[in-house]
Design a protein around this motif. Structure first.
Motif, short mmCIF file in Angstrom:
data_model
loop_
_atom_site.label_atom_id
_atom_site.label_comp_id
_atom_site.label_asym_id
_atom_site.label_seq_id
_atom_site.Cartn_x
_atom_site.Cartn_y
_atom_site.Cartn_z
N ILE A 269 0.91 -1.29 -0.18
CA ILE A 269 0.08 -0.06 -0.05
C ILE A 269 0.95 1.31 -0.12
O ILE A 269 0.69 2.26 -0.73
CB ILE A 269 -0.86 0.01 1.39
CG1 ILE A 269 -1.83 -1.25 1.09
CG2 ILE A 269 -1.54 1.27 1.50
CD1 ILE A 269 -2.83 -1.50 2.15
N SER A 270 1.96 1.18 0.74
CA SER A 270 2.81 2.27 1.01
C SER A 270 3.45 2.84 -0.52
O SER A 270 3.47 3.84 -1.16
CB SER A 270 3.99 2.04 1.78
OG SER A 270 5.00 2.97 1.59
N GLU A 271 3.78 1.69 -1.17
CA GLU A 271 4.27 1.91 -2.68
C GLU A 271 3.40 2.28 -3.61
O GLU A 271 3.54 3.12 -4.64
CB GLU A 271 5.00 0.48 -3.23
CG GLU A 271 5.53 0.43 -4.51
CD GLU A 271 6.18 -0.95 -4.87
OE1 GLU A 271 6.55 -1.03 -6.18
OE2 GLU A 271 6.14 -1.88 -4.01
N ALA A 272 1.87 1.72 -3.51
CA ALA A 272 0.85 2.00 -4.46
C ALA A 272 0.64 3.54 -4.28
O ALA A 272 0.16 4.17 -5.20
CB ALA A 272 -0.27 1.21 -3.82
N LEU A 273 0.88 4.18 -2.95
CA LEU A 273 0.62 5.38 -2.63
C LEU A 273 1.69 6.45 -2.93
O LEU A 273 1.78 7.55 -2.52
CB LEU A 273 -0.08 5.71 -1.39
CG LEU A 273 -1.43 5.16 -1.17
CD1 LEU A 273 -1.73 5.03 0.58
CD2 LEU A 273 -2.54 5.72 -2.01
N ASN A 274 2.77 5.78 -3.58
CA ASN A 274 4.00 6.51 -3.77
C ASN A 274 4.74 7.28 -2.72
O ASN A 274 5.16 8.33 -2.62
CB ASN A 274 3.45 7.73 -4.65
CG ASN A 274 4.55 8.08 -5.81
OD1 ASN A 274 5.72 7.49 -6.10
ND2 ASN A 274 4.48 9.43 -6.01
N PHE A 275 4.68 6.59 -1.63
CA PHE A 275 5.71 6.94 -0.33
C PHE A 275 7.06 6.38 -0.81
O PHE A 275 7.28 5.35 -1.24
CB PHE A 275 4.90 6.45 0.83
CG PHE A 275 3.76 7.13 1.41
CD1 PHE A 275 3.91 8.36 2.35
CD2 PHE A 275 2.49 6.89 1.06
CE1 PHE A 275 2.95 8.83 2.54
CE2 PHE A 275 1.33 7.78 1.52
CZ PHE A 275 1.73 8.55 2.49
N PRO A 276 7.97 7.19 -0.10
CA PRO A 276 9.44 6.68 -0.39
C PRO A 276 9.66 5.42 0.50
O PRO A 276 10.30 4.81 0.15
CB PRO A 276 10.06 8.02 0.24
CG PRO A 276 9.35 8.67 1.23
CD PRO A 276 7.79 8.45 0.47
#
Length: 299
Positions: A269-276
């Motif tokens: 989810i972190s990656e899907a939401l473009n968080f570093p």
């Protein structure tokens, strides 16, 4: 299917529950692979709705409130919907139900994108696929009666042995055209736009569309051909909330949907939401919600 898996409000999940006998629709809904007809929301909502939890609607819905009052947040905006209100929920919308009076009920028709394009031969009215749509439109008594008759006709045709799908599709198109017509006649929720309100609604539509990947105000300012300061001022004046806060709200809504309605790991989810990185995402989520992503997922 896991019995404790959060319910996602799409056609496939509802059909699964009906087939498995988990949900007795009692003649309240008909759900196919590309459309659905709802006669009574009240008969189904206790099985599908958890108050204050966001849901994603993959397919658009055109509804008419038959009785009672409801309160929901739809794509970040608070709405109170009463009897006689036409409600439009576009495909991909995030809806967070807040409260319903015991007598709240509505009827609706819903179609997926493929059927929508087929019904209009690829020339879909812009209000059905863009931010030009009004979420709520007040209806006259005559308009309520027409909508009710169209829904009843759609229901009868579905269950008739002598009618084919083309007849049903004509009635479905009539309902969608009715919304398009009322949408074109009304101002947003019956109100006259100020410049600030127009900018705010366009901004919210862009945030809803792009916040998974874009969290900087500069992106939205550039897209709207404005300076960051001017856009920020207009948004604050129109809503008493800063532009950055609206962006953060949208990101949190997206995160909550994925946490509750998917099997994705927090890292995914972190990656899907473009968080570093995951740590940054977890800190962001806890700062705005008071709980961790894992904590929210397991509530």
């Amino acid at each position: 299917m896991e019995s404790n898996r959060p319910i996602k409000l799409d056609f496939e999940r509802i059909r699964d529950y009906i087939k498995l006998g988990i949900l007795d629709n009692t003649g309240a809904a008909y759900v196919s692979k590309d459309f659905a007809v709802l006669l009574s929301f009240n008969k189904l909502r206790k099985k599908f709705i958890t108050l204050n939890q966001p849901y994603r609607f993959d397919e658009l819905r055109v509804c008419c409130v038959k009785s009672g009052t409801g309160h929901a947040i739809i794509n970040l905006i608070d709405y109170t919907i009463n009897k006689g209100t036409m409600l439009f929920i576009g495909g991909g919308s995030i809806v967070q139900p807040i409260s319903f009076t015991p007598d709240f009920d509505m009827e609706a028709i819903s179609v997926n994108d493929e059927l929508l394009q087929m019904l209009f031969n690829g020339r879909v009215p812009s209000c059905l696929i863009s931010g030009e749509s009004k979420t709520t439109i007040p209806m006259t008594g005559e308009e309520e009666n027409i909508f009710n008759r169209l829904i009843e006709d759609a229901w009868l045709i579905i269950h008739s042995n002598s009618m084919d799908k083309d007849t049903f599709f004509c009635v479905t198109k009539a309902i969608l055209c009715m919304y398009s017509n009322l949408n074109s006649k009304a101002g947003v929720n019956g109100e006259v736009h100020t410049h600030e309100r127009e900018v705010f609604l366009k901004f919210i539509n862009l945030v809803h569309k792009f916040s998974k990947k874009e969290r900087s105000l500069v992106f939205y300012a550039n897209t709207m051909c404005m300076s960051q300061r001017y856009l920020g001022t207009l948004i604050s004046n129109a809503s008493d909330t800063t532009a950055k806060e609206w962006i953060d709200k949208s990101v949190i809504a997206e995160a909550k949907v994925m946490l509750k309605h998917s099997d994705m790991q927090v890292s995914q989810i972190s990656e899907a939401l473009n968080f570093p990185n995951v740590s940054f995402f977890c800190k962001f989520f806890k700062r705005l919600t008071g709980t961790t992503p894992h904590g929210y997922k397991n509530e």
